[in-house]
Design a protein around this motif. Structure first.
Motif, PDB file in Angstrom:
ATOM      1  N   TYR A  44       0.761  -1.252  -0.004  1.00  0.00           N
ATOM      2  CA  TYR A  44      -0.133   0.035  -0.015  1.00  0.00           C
ATOM      3  C   TYR A  44       0.994   1.069   0.019  1.00  0.00           C
ATOM      4  N   HIS A  45       1.909   1.281   0.851  1.00  0.00           N
ATOM      5  CA  HIS A  45       2.602   2.344   1.033  1.00  0.00           C
ATOM      6  C   HIS A  45       3.673   2.464  -0.265  1.00  0.00           C
ATOM      7  N   ASN A  46       4.031   1.412  -0.870  1.00  0.00           N
ATOM      8  CA  ASN A  46       4.779   1.447  -2.012  1.00  0.00           C
ATOM      9  C   ASN A  46       4.372   2.351  -2.992  1.00  0.00           C
ATOM     10  N   LEU A  47       2.969   2.035  -3.154  1.00  0.00           N
ATOM     11  CA  LEU A  47       2.325   2.699  -4.438  1.00  0.00           C
ATOM     12  C   LEU A  47       2.182   4.105  -4.239  1.00  0.00           C
ATOM     13  N   HIS A  48       2.385   4.720  -2.851  1.00  0.00           N
ATOM     14  CA  HIS A  48       2.368   6.150  -2.727  1.00  0.00           C
ATOM     15  C   HIS A  48       3.867   6.496  -3.193  1.00  0.00           C
ATOM     16  N   HIS A  49       4.983   5.762  -3.122  1.00  0.00           N
ATOM     17  CA  HIS A  49       6.300   6.115  -3.338  1.00  0.00           C
ATOM     18  C   HIS A  49       6.414   5.950  -4.982  1.00  0.00           C
ATOM     19  N   THR A  50       5.615   4.990  -5.758  1.00  0.00           N
ATOM     20  CA  THR A  50       5.925   5.041  -7.109  1.00  0.00           C
ATOM     21  C   THR A  50       4.776   5.840  -8.005  1.00  0.00           C
ATOM     22  N   GLU A  51       3.678   6.331  -7.429  1.00  0.00           N
ATOM     23  CA  GLU A  51       2.770   6.806  -8.173  1.00  0.00           C
ATOM     24  C   GLU A  51       2.469   8.318  -7.614  1.00  0.00           C
ATOM     25  N   LYS A  52       3.035   8.626  -6.180  1.00  0.00           N
ATOM     26  CA  LYS A  52       2.780   9.740  -5.697  1.00  0.00           C
ATOM     27  C   LYS A  52       1.476  10.396  -5.644  1.00  0.00           C
ATOM     28  N   ASN A  53       0.266  10.183  -6.091  1.00  0.00           N
ATOM     29  CA  ASN A  53      -0.814  10.884  -6.029  1.00  0.00           C
ATOM     30  C   ASN A  53      -1.920  10.107  -5.438  1.00  0.00           C
ATOM     31  N   SER A  54      -1.300   9.163  -4.331  1.00  0.00           N
ATOM     32  CA  SER A  54      -2.539   8.278  -3.637  1.00  0.00           C
ATOM     33  C   SER A  54      -1.926   7.570  -2.350  1.00  0.00           C
ATOM     34  N   ASN A  55      -2.725   7.046  -1.534  1.00  0.00           N
ATOM     35  CA  ASN A  55      -2.260   6.386  -0.270  1.00  0.00           C
ATOM     36  C   ASN A  55      -1.442   7.457   0.408  1.00  0.00           C
ATOM     37  N   PHE A  56      -2.003   8.592   1.080  1.00  0.00           N
ATOM     38  CA  PHE A  56      -1.253   9.412   1.804  1.00  0.00           C
ATOM     39  C   PHE A  56      -1.441   9.358   3.345  1.00  0.00           C
ATOM     40  N   CYS A  57      -1.872   8.183   3.745  1.00  0.00           N
ATOM     41  CA  CYS A  57      -2.183   8.221   5.293  1.00  0.00           C
ATOM     42  C   CYS A  57      -0.912   7.600   5.911  1.00  0.00           C
ATOM     43  N   LEU A  58      -1.121   7.968   7.256  1.00  0.00           N
ATOM     44  CA  LEU A  58      -0.067   7.344   8.175  1.00  0.00           C
ATOM     45  C   LEU A  58       0.230   6.111   8.337  1.00  0.00           C
ATOM     46  N   PHE A  59      -0.780   5.384   8.932  1.00  0.00           N
ATOM     47  CA  PHE A  59      -1.042   3.918   8.981  1.00  0.00           C
ATOM     48  C   PHE A  59      -2.227   3.348   8.667  1.00  0.00           C
ATOM     49  N   MET A  60      -3.297   4.518   8.701  1.00  0.00           N
ATOM     50  CA  MET A  60      -4.731   4.009   8.493  1.00  0.00           C
ATOM     51  C   MET A  60      -5.278   4.287   7.095  1.00  0.00           C
ATOM     52  N   PRO A  61      -5.172   3.340   6.265  1.00  0.00           N
ATOM     53  CA  PRO A  61      -6.065   3.770   4.968  1.00  0.00           C
ATOM     54  C   PRO A  61      -7.408   4.472   4.784  1.00  0.00           C
ATOM     55  N   LEU A  62      -7.911   4.285   6.078  1.00  0.00           N
ATOM     56  CA  LEU A  62      -9.445   4.656   6.371  1.00  0.00           C
ATOM     57  C   LEU A  62      -9.594   6.046   5.597  1.00  0.00           C
ATOM     58  N   TYR A  63      -8.301   6.998   6.115  1.00  0.00           N
ATOM     59  CA  TYR A  63      -8.492   8.432   5.883  1.00  0.00           C
ATOM     60  C   TYR A  63      -8.062   8.486   4.418  1.00  0.00           C
ATOM     61  N   ASP A  64      -7.581   7.695   3.597  1.00  0.00           N
ATOM     62  CA  ASP A  64      -7.487   7.762   2.199  1.00  0.00           C
ATOM     63  C   ASP A  64      -8.743   7.498   1.380  1.00  0.00           C
ATOM     64  N   LEU A  65      -9.651   6.333   2.223  1.00  0.00           N
ATOM     65  CA  LEU A  65     -10.802   6.308   1.685  1.00  0.00           C
ATOM     66  C   LEU A  65     -11.783   7.313   1.620  1.00  0.00           C
ATOM     67  N   LEU A  66     -11.629   8.266   2.853  1.00  0.00           N
ATOM     68  CA  LEU A  66     -12.694   9.141   3.112  1.00  0.00           C
ATOM     69  C   LEU A  66     -12.206  10.461   2.265  1.00  0.00           C
ATOM     70  N   GLY A  67     -10.797  10.328   1.996  1.00  0.00           N
ATOM     71  CA  GLY A  67     -10.491  11.659   1.493  1.00  0.00           C
ATOM     72  C   GLY A  67     -10.353  11.259  -0.298  1.00  0.00           C
ATOM     73  N   ASN A  68     -11.129  10.153  -0.518  1.00  0.00           N
ATOM     74  CA  ASN A  68     -10.981   9.744  -2.127  1.00  0.00           C
ATOM     75  C   ASN A  68      -9.280   9.570  -2.674  1.00  0.00           C
ATOM     76  N   THR A  69      -8.595   9.481  -2.099  1.00  0.00           N
ATOM     77  CA  THR A  69      -7.272   9.206  -2.497  1.00  0.00           C
ATOM     78  C   THR A  69      -6.581   7.804  -2.355  1.00  0.00           C
ATOM     79  N   LEU A  70      -7.585   6.807  -2.306  1.00  0.00           N
ATOM     80  CA  LEU A  70      -6.939   5.428  -2.065  1.00  0.00           C
ATOM     81  C   LEU A  70      -6.764   4.811  -3.229  1.00  0.00           C
ATOM     82  N   ASN A  71      -5.601   4.336  -3.736  1.00  0.00           N
ATOM     83  CA  ASN A  71      -5.228   3.700  -4.855  1.00  0.00           C
ATOM     84  C   ASN A  71      -6.054   2.346  -5.097  1.00  0.00           C
ATOM     85  N   VAL A  72      -6.583   2.312  -6.089  1.00  0.00           N
ATOM     86  CA  VAL A  72      -7.667   1.162  -6.253  1.00  0.00           C
ATOM     87  C   VAL A  72      -6.855  -0.225  -6.540  1.00  0.00           C
ATOM     88  N   LYS A  73      -5.525  -0.031  -6.824  1.00  0.00           N
ATOM     89  CA  LYS A  73      -4.900  -1.336  -7.216  1.00  0.00           C
ATOM     90  C   LYS A  73      -4.378  -2.057  -5.823  1.00  0.00           C
TER      91      LYS A  73
END
Length: 626
Positions: free
Chosen positions: A248-277
């Motif tokens: 999950y966090h690796n996708l943030h490093h490779t694509e940089k436009n998603s998965n911004f959370c600290l440890f909880m993807p819940l906030y990416d879901l709420l912020g509509n920044t969760l990478n669908v992959k």
């Protein structure tokens, strides 16, 4: 006029180098003072800060060791790339944040006793309060700040890009960031701890548990190794929003436009920044564990020289391994750990992978036989060592590896005849077994000036000594071959052309070279024996270990080596005492064998007629003499 540095981009002690560790001095001095006075040290906040810092270093180191033990983690790697020297240098001061938070912690420890009772060792209410504050305050605050750092081009370029300059996420990457980011991280980490203390639930365990778990999760997310089995998230789907995975966090490093959370993807879901992959990729890596191991084209089968040099591997101290091996002060405390680990590897592993790099779009591994140099000279250890080497060759053959090159003592004549033993025992091997000595001979020969007319050669009847002597006599160079065995000398002399045999001369004493200022050392010589050389002598050498630089009026060459081409990718550790990007000639010899696609085994005696062929092939592929 120089550009102005953005405020809080650089660390205050950035130019201090290793002297930055003196900043721990006040804490250590206070602990020493209490100990000297006979007062309780364990109840001192200075002691607890120092202990906590040590544990934080240990967590980062253990995660680094795990994810860089390729023999343990390679089947779950997310990015199949190695960390290079550039990234290591960029992350050299990854631990700056520990020093910063130590000082912040010292300030807090002086302020908080007036607010709560910090003598409490454990308070479950405090841990629960900290968890709630972390989930409801720290997590969304980090998410908002992190997203802002990406959305604002100025903030990203000046501050956050420092973190993203590391192409392969590693545990040390987690904390490699600008000074401003870590000031903000102090705030994010401080809210749960201070909040729990302010409401009266503070305790010593609260500090330790929260900080160490925080570091553990950060290192895990940057480990580049998927540690979660996908079945957990299929059985409990809600967990995927409560804890992130390394994928999950690796996708943030490779694509940089998603998965911004600290440890909880819940906030990416709420912020509509969760990478669908995120979860599909995590499932693929988990399913393919044990199946998606990349097969290298070439393997260099090395061995350990001694216990201290065993620490000079990438999964131990990365910065140490990225520099040429030398005895350093921190090796001494690590010696017992290395000794115990080696016993474990003897019992558990036949060989293990320590590093890999890419050259010409081909993957090259270094495997290590867990045996020390001194063991190779013990008669009763011969069968065991050969069994381990044979196991590595058969493993390489089964995997489909094309070339396996034997390092130094792994091809010892007395051990296995320079690899002949394995080829004879397994005549149908698909993997090519190579000792690489042809290129070692070529490198040694090409170091000798063309105008030299006489050389003194020790180790003259060894594989390398024989080849060098026969090659030089063809150039009409007089070779003084030091050997007490007339039979072996005559055997080599008869291999030379009739008109060249006169250039090979047997000598039995070092004094015979009193007027020869070009020595080629293939057998270790003592300082006393070096005294026989005239002033101005240059000692070429192909002996392991290298001879001592005893004579001040003489010069000493390095072991035969070659520098890899500039386009080699993923180089992040030095090969023993070699400089960065430099490998032993026998390693380079196997590499050339692989790049050329040669289908013969290179074992036993060196084919003198191939010395120039191998040398020219090495140069053609971009390798250069050192």
């Amino acid at each position: 006029m120089e550009d102005m540095v953005a405020p809080f981009a650089n660390w205050p002690w950035e130019k201090s180098g290793s002297y930055k560790y003196l900043l721990y001095g006040p804490f250590l001095a206070q602990v020493a003072r209490l100990w000297w006075k006979g007062e309780s040290v364990s109840s001192s906040w200075c002691f607890n800060i120092v202990l906590l810092c040590f544990l934080r270093y240990a967590i980062a180191q253990l995660w680094h060791t795990f994810c860089n033990m390729h023999f343990l983690s390679q089947d779950r790697r997310i990015l199949h790339r190695s960390v290079d020297f550039k990234q290591i240098d960029h992350e050299w001061d990854w631990d700056n944040f520990i020093i910063l938070q130590a000082f912040v912690g010292g300030i807090m420890c002086h302020m908080l006793p007036s607010l709560t009772n910090w003598g409490t060792l454990w308070d479950t209410r405090g841990l629960i309060a900290a968890l709630i504050l972390h989930m409801l305050v720290s997590e969304p605050l980090y998410y908002w700040i992190h997203r802002l750092l990406h959305s604002n081009s100025y903030l990203f370029n000046v501050y956050h890009s420092i973190h993203h300059l590391s192409p392969v996420p590693q545990p040390f990457t987690a904390e490699n960031a600008a000074f401003l980011e870590h000031i903000l991280l102090v705030l994010i980490m401080g809210i749960p701890v201070v909040g729990a203390a302010l409401i009266g639930f503070g305790s010593l365990s609260l500090i330790y548990v929260y900080v160490l778990v925080f570091d553990f999760l950060r290192c895990m997310g940057h480990s580049n190794v998927e540690v979660f089995p996908h079945q957990i998230f299929e059985a409990f789907p809600f967990l995927r929003y409560l804890v992130y995975t390394p994928t999950y966090h690796n996708l943030h490093h490779t694509e940089k436009n998603s998965n911004f959370c600290l440890f909880m993807p819940l906030y990416d879901l709420l912020g509509n920044t969760l990478n669908v992959k995120s979860w599909e990729l995590q499932k693929q890596i988990s399913l393919n564990a044990g199946k998606n191991i990349e097969v290298p084209d070439f393997v260099f089968l090395a061995h350990i020289v001694d216990i201290s040099s065993a620490i000079h591997v990438p999964f131990m101290f990365r910065s140490f391994a990225s520099l040429p091996y030398a005895t350093r002060w921190f090796i001494l405390p690590a010696w017992p750990v290395s000794f115990i680990a080696m016993f474990g590897l003897w019992a558990w592993a036949k060989t293990f992978t320590v590093s890999f790099y890419n050259l010409r779009n081909k993957l090259h591994h270094t495997w290590v036989v867990p045996r020390f140099g001194v063991q190779y000279f013990l008669p009763f250890a011969t069968n065991g060592i050969n069994a381990q080497i044979e196991h590595a060759i058969l493993k390489a053959d089964k995997m489909g590896i094309k070339v396996l090159s034997l390092a130094a003592l792994n091809k010892n004549e007395a051990l296995n005849g320079g690899g002949i033993l394995f080829v004879k025992n397994h005549p149908n091997l698909r993997v090519r077994v190579v000792h690489g000595n042809t290129l070692t001979a070529a490198v040694t020969i090409n170091q000798i000036p063309k105008d030299v007319k006489e050389v003194f050669l020790t180790g003259s009847t060894s594989k390398l000594g024989r080849a060098i002597a026969l090659y030089l006599c063809r150039r009409q160079v007089r070779v003084l071959m030091l050997t007490s065995s007339t039979e072996r000398f005559l055997k080599i002399q008869k291999e030379a052309a009739v008109d060249c045999q006169k250039y090979l001369v047997q000598v039995t004493k070092y004094q015979a070279a009193a007027n020869c200022n070009t020595w080629i050392v293939g057998k270790w010589i003592t300082p006393r024996e070096q005294k026989c050389a005239p002033p101005g002598t240059h000692f070429h050498q192909f002996v392991v270990p290298p001879i001592m630089n005893f004579r001040k009026d003489c010069t000493y060459g390095e072991l035969a080596a070659m520098k890899l081409p500039q386009d080699a990718q993923g180089l992040g550790n030095c090969e023993y005492t070699m400089d960065r990007g430099v490998i032993h000639a026998c390693h380079a010899g196997g590499l050339v064998h692989s790049l050329e696609g040669w289908t013969h085994h290179e074992v036993g005696a060196i084919d003198v007629d191939r010395i120039d062929i191998v040398w020219e092939a090495a140069l053609r592929h971009g390798l250069r003499p050192v």
